[in-house]
Enzyme design. Structure first.
Site, PDB file in Angstrom:
ATOM      1  CG  ASP A  30     -18.704  18.367 -56.412  1.00  0.00           C
ATOM      2  OD1 ASP A  30     -18.035  18.518 -57.454  1.00  0.00           O
ATOM      3  OD2 ASP A  30     -19.491  17.421 -56.245  1.00  0.00           O
ATOM      4  CG  HIS A  46     -12.479   3.100 -49.434  1.00  0.00           C
ATOM      5  ND1 HIS A  46     -12.417   4.028 -50.446  1.00  0.00           N
ATOM      6  CD2 HIS A  46     -13.108   2.015 -49.950  1.00  0.00           C
ATOM      7  CE1 HIS A  46     -12.976   3.519 -51.525  1.00  0.00           C
ATOM      8  NE2 HIS A  46     -13.403   2.290 -51.257  1.00  0.00           N
ATOM      9  CG  HIS A  92     -14.531   7.190 -50.003  1.00  0.00           C
ATOM     10  ND1 HIS A  92     -13.208   7.036 -49.612  1.00  0.00           N
ATOM     11  CD2 HIS A  92     -15.179   7.717 -48.928  1.00  0.00           C
ATOM     12  CE1 HIS A  92     -13.072   7.440 -48.347  1.00  0.00           C
ATOM     13  NE2 HIS A  92     -14.260   7.862 -47.920  1.00  0.00           N
ATOM     14  CG  HIS A  94     -19.562  11.099 -52.285  1.00  0.00           C
ATOM     15  ND1 HIS A  94     -19.268   9.857 -52.809  1.00  0.00           N
ATOM     16  CD2 HIS A  94     -20.120  11.815 -53.287  1.00  0.00           C
ATOM     17  CE1 HIS A  94     -19.632   9.834 -54.091  1.00  0.00           C
ATOM     18  NE2 HIS A  94     -20.156  11.012 -54.398  1.00  0.00           N
TER      19      HIS A  94
HETATM   20 ZN    ZN Z   1     -11.783   5.967 -50.487  1.00  0.00          ZN
END
Ligand code: ZN
Length: 130
Positions: A30, A46, A92, A94
């Protein structure tokens, strides 16, 4: 997905401090870490929301989180790797894998911009710890 920053990162269109990948998942640091070594683990496909993942991908994602947590913990010398999933900023899936040494350290308000050279150095240490 065309305009997704994480899709661009996993495709290499946007540079990142990558720490690990396999066929279906990708992990990178990050740029606004809460603690040094703060890693984001994403599925390459995705999908917006964690609990919309197919069961197989969902289980593999958490298996990958466990796999990445071991060298990550070793590389930064943290007591534990904490886990956070929100997903409001980038739609998306994570998982935040965050090295922590005490309670309260997962608070996103603690995040700050990292030096790119430092990110590269930490990513190398994590890769070496696999
Ligand atoms: Zn994505």
């Amino acid at each position: 997905m065309t305009n997704c920053i994480f899709c661009k990162i996993k495709d290499g269109e946007i540079p990142s401090a990558k720490v690990w990948e396999n066929e279906n998942f990708f992990a990178f640091l990050d740029i606004n870490p809460v603690n040094p070594g703060h890693t984001l683990l994403i599925p390459k496909k995705h999908v917006d929301y964690l609990f919309e993942l197919d069961d197989g991908v969902y289980h593999e994602l958490f298996k990958a989180a466990k796999e990445v947590s071991v060298p990550l913990k070793r590389a930064v010398g943290a007591k534990r790797i904490g886990v956070v999933v929100e997903g409001f900023l980038v739609p998306h899936v994570h998982i935040h894998l965050i090295p922590i040494n005490g309670p309260g350290e997962l608070d996103a308000k603690r995040a700050g911009k990292a030096d790119p050279n430092e990110l590269t150095a930490i990513a190398e240490r994590i890769k070496d710890a696999f």
